[in-house]
Motif scaffolding. Structure first.
Motif, PDB file in Angstrom:
ATOM      1  N   ILE A  26       0.810  -1.287  -0.016  1.00 26.68           N
ATOM      2  CA  ILE A  26      -0.047   0.039  -0.088  1.00 26.68           C
ATOM      3  C   ILE A  26       1.041   1.431   0.092  1.00 26.68           C
ATOM      4  N   VAL A  27       0.494   2.226  -0.856  1.00 28.34           N
ATOM      5  CA  VAL A  27       1.123   3.414  -1.051  1.00 28.34           C
ATOM      6  C   VAL A  27       0.180   4.541  -0.977  1.00 28.34           C
ATOM      7  N   ARG A  28       0.485   5.478   0.003  1.00 24.76           N
ATOM      8  CA  ARG A  28      -0.546   6.309   0.153  1.00 24.76           C
ATOM      9  C   ARG A  28       0.091   7.731   0.543  1.00 24.76           C
ATOM     10  N   VAL A  29      -0.583   8.953   0.042  1.00 27.76           N
ATOM     11  CA  VAL A  29      -0.113  10.373   0.366  1.00 27.76           C
ATOM     12  C   VAL A  29      -1.137  10.864   1.494  1.00 27.76           C
ATOM     13  N   GLU A  30      -0.658  11.671   2.303  1.00 27.27           N
ATOM     14  CA  GLU A  30      -1.473  12.325   3.557  1.00 27.27           C
ATOM     15  C   GLU A  30      -1.052  13.331   3.894  1.00 27.27           C
ATOM     16  N   THR A  31      -1.882  14.060   4.566  1.00 28.73           N
ATOM     17  CA  THR A  31      -1.033  15.344   5.159  1.00 28.73           C
ATOM     18  C   THR A  31      -1.341  15.435   6.528  1.00 28.73           C
ATOM     19  N   HIS A  32      -0.424  16.120   7.376  1.00 25.70           N
ATOM     20  CA  HIS A  32      -0.778  16.251   9.002  1.00 25.70           C
ATOM     21  C   HIS A  32      -0.290  17.814   9.127  1.00 25.70           C
ATOM     22  N   GLU A  33      -1.064  18.059  10.007  1.00 20.45           N
ATOM     23  CA  GLU A  33      -0.941  19.877  10.402  1.00 20.45           C
ATOM     24  C   GLU A  33       0.539  19.895  11.088  1.00 20.45           C
ATOM     25  N   ALA A  34       0.845  19.048  11.994  1.00 21.20           N
ATOM     26  CA  ALA A  34       2.231  19.122  12.707  1.00 21.20           C
ATOM     27  C   ALA A  34       3.195  17.921  12.534  1.00 21.20           C
ATOM     28  N   PHE A  35       4.432  18.246  12.585  1.00 14.33           N
ATOM     29  CA  PHE A  35       5.366  17.089  12.266  1.00 14.33           C
ATOM     30  C   PHE A  35       5.189  15.916  13.385  1.00 14.33           C
ATOM     31  N   ALA A  36       4.811  16.384  14.861  1.00 15.19           N
ATOM     32  CA  ALA A  36       4.717  15.514  15.796  1.00 15.19           C
ATOM     33  C   ALA A  36       3.590  14.737  15.482  1.00 15.19           C
ATOM     34  N   ALA A  37       2.688  14.988  14.807  1.00 14.91           N
ATOM     35  CA  ALA A  37       1.615  13.865  14.478  1.00 14.91           C
ATOM     36  C   ALA A  37       2.003  12.908  13.474  1.00 14.91           C
ATOM     37  N   VAL A  38       3.075  13.115  12.834  1.00  8.05           N
ATOM     38  CA  VAL A  38       3.545  11.896  11.919  1.00  8.05           C
ATOM     39  C   VAL A  38       4.351  10.912  12.558  1.00  8.05           C
ATOM     40  N   THR A  39       4.928  11.532  13.639  1.00  9.40           N
ATOM     41  CA  THR A  39       5.801  10.598  14.337  1.00  9.40           C
ATOM     42  C   THR A  39       4.768   9.711  15.340  1.00  9.40           C
ATOM     43  N   GLU A  40       3.814  10.411  15.926  1.00 13.22           N
ATOM     44  CA  GLU A  40       2.959   9.809  16.597  1.00 13.22           C
ATOM     45  C   GLU A  40       2.183   8.688  16.082  1.00 13.22           C
ATOM     46  N   THR A  41       1.786   9.115  14.747  1.00  9.32           N
ATOM     47  CA  THR A  41       1.005   8.228  14.003  1.00  9.32           C
ATOM     48  C   THR A  41       1.681   7.082  13.750  1.00  9.32           C
ATOM     49  N   TYR A  42       3.104   7.228  13.177  1.00 11.48           N
ATOM     50  CA  TYR A  42       3.656   6.100  12.971  1.00 11.48           C
ATOM     51  C   TYR A  42       5.070   6.021  13.893  1.00 11.48           C
ATOM     52  N   PRO A  43       4.601   5.409  14.998  1.00 10.87           N
ATOM     53  CA  PRO A  43       5.623   5.067  16.113  1.00 10.87           C
ATOM     54  C   PRO A  43       6.682   4.274  15.786  1.00 10.87           C
ATOM     55  N   GLU A  44       6.558   3.445  14.742  1.00 10.98           N
ATOM     56  CA  GLU A  44       7.838   2.427  14.444  1.00 10.98           C
ATOM     57  C   GLU A  44       8.062   2.744  12.808  1.00 10.98           C
ATOM     58  N   GLY A  45       9.448   2.410  12.587  1.00 11.53           N
ATOM     59  CA  GLY A  45       9.802   2.282  11.063  1.00 11.53           C
ATOM     60  C   GLY A  45      10.673   3.786  10.941  1.00 11.53           C
ATOM     61  N   PRO A  46      11.210   3.836   9.797  1.00 14.58           N
ATOM     62  CA  PRO A  46      11.970   4.858   9.381  1.00 14.58           C
ATOM     63  C   PRO A  46      11.115   5.871   9.012  1.00 14.58           C
ATOM     64  N   ILE A  47      11.574   7.103   9.245  1.00 14.03           N
ATOM     65  CA  ILE A  47      11.066   8.479   8.719  1.00 14.03           C
ATOM     66  C   ILE A  47      12.198   9.388   8.014  1.00 14.03           C
ATOM     67  N   LEU A  48      12.182   9.532   6.827  1.00 12.38           N
ATOM     68  CA  LEU A  48      13.020  10.762   6.092  1.00 12.38           C
ATOM     69  C   LEU A  48      12.326  11.802   5.692  1.00 12.38           C
ATOM     70  N   VAL A  49      12.937  12.918   6.407  1.00  6.90           N
ATOM     71  CA  VAL A  49      12.172  14.340   6.324  1.00  6.90           C
ATOM     72  C   VAL A  49      13.291  15.397   5.805  1.00  6.90           C
ATOM     73  N   ASP A  50      12.474  15.947   4.733  1.00  9.59           N
ATOM     74  CA  ASP A  50      13.481  17.261   4.066  1.00  9.59           C
ATOM     75  C   ASP A  50      13.317  18.450   4.709  1.00  9.59           C
ATOM     76  N   ILE A  51      14.200  18.082   5.977  1.00 11.26           N
ATOM     77  CA  ILE A  51      14.329  19.486   6.937  1.00 11.26           C
ATOM     78  C   ILE A  51      15.357  19.379   7.387  1.00 11.26           C
ATOM     79  N   PRO A  52      16.197  20.421   7.722  1.00  9.93           N
ATOM     80  CA  PRO A  52      17.721  20.390   8.484  1.00  9.93           C
ATOM     81  C   PRO A  52      17.228  19.789  10.007  1.00  9.93           C
TER      82      PRO A  52
END
Length: 241
Positions: A26-52
């Motif tokens: 499954i591949v999906r694109v979604e939005t989150h208002e806050a970056f913390a919401a991304v890490t809370e929604t996905y507490p496991e697995g790698p997250i690559l982000v284009d921010i310093p």
């Protein structure tokens, strides 16, 4: 990491953050208002982000200088983040003055305008440069897929077509996820480039190993992750990166 562990690529966008999430097939694109919401929604697995992640204090970050050099003609896509003192300012002139005093260069408007995004990520990640959340650069990731930097920028139709083709070769469902995202989100919330960048970061997140700029960072030094590629050179003498 199991086959269904989420692999997440994240880019900043006008709506907040756009994330491409891969879970099994499954591949999906979604939005989150806050970056913390991304890490809370996905507490496991790698997250690559284009921010310093990690700011300069006495000179430009080595990872940015190395990334710019590695990308060659696309080095203009690498911008230098504000220094630790500059990011505290909410007026551009004051921020640029502080940045110049710290690192010897003025601050770009682009770097200044993502200061809130940098703060958001820093609040979640701190100075953990080799943790689950990693800084990445989309153009380095596209170069990894292409075997060399992509000559055309993402803002033009030709550059977008090339990147979409590269993604389609390695990720089933990439085209469908891209088109679906453009249908669901207005360009005022999520731009085409944002979707492409999040897609390629999710591809890089699946790599069994990633290279970094600089190639051998100090333990307390910021670094940018990307799938390694060989710099084209004289026949028979490629330089692996």
């Amino acid at each position: 990491m199991t086959d269904d562990t989420p692999l997440v690529g994240v880019d900043a966008c006008p709506a907040g953050w756009v994330a491409t999430v891969r879970e099994g097939d499954i591949v999906r694109v979604e939005t989150h208002e806050a970056f913390a919401a991304v890490t809370e929604t996905y507490p496991e697995g790698p997250i690559l982000v284009d921010i310093p992640i990690g700011l300069p204090s006495g000179s430009r970050r080595r990872c940015d200088e190395a990334a710019s050099e590695l990308l060659g003609c696309r080095g203009i896509s690498v911008f230098y983040p504000p220094s630790e003192r500059a990011i505290a300012h909410d007026e551009y002139d004051a921020a640029s003055d502080a940045h110049r005093a710290d690192v010897g260069y003025g601050l770009s408007q682009q770097a200044f305008h993502i200061r809130d995004k940098i703060r958001e990520v820093a609040d979640v990640v701190g100075d953990d440069y080799d943790g689950r959340v990693k800084e990445a650069h989309p153009e380095l990731c596209f170069a990894g897929l292409n075997g060399q930097p992509v000559a055309y920028g993402k803002s033009g139709a030709r550059g977008r077509r090339l990147r979409r083709a590269l993604l389609a070769e390695v990720l089933d469902g990439a085209e469908r996820a891209y088109e679906d995202a453009l249908e669901r989100y207005p360009r005022s919330a999520v731009r085409r480039d944002d979707v492409l960048d999040s897609l390629v970061l999710s591809v890089a997140a699946a790599a069994p190993s990633l290279a970094t700029t600089p190639a051998s960072p100090d333990s307390d030094e910021p670094r940018i992750y990307y799938p390694g590629f060989a710099i084209p050179g004289p026949p028979g003498r490629p330089e692996n990166v």
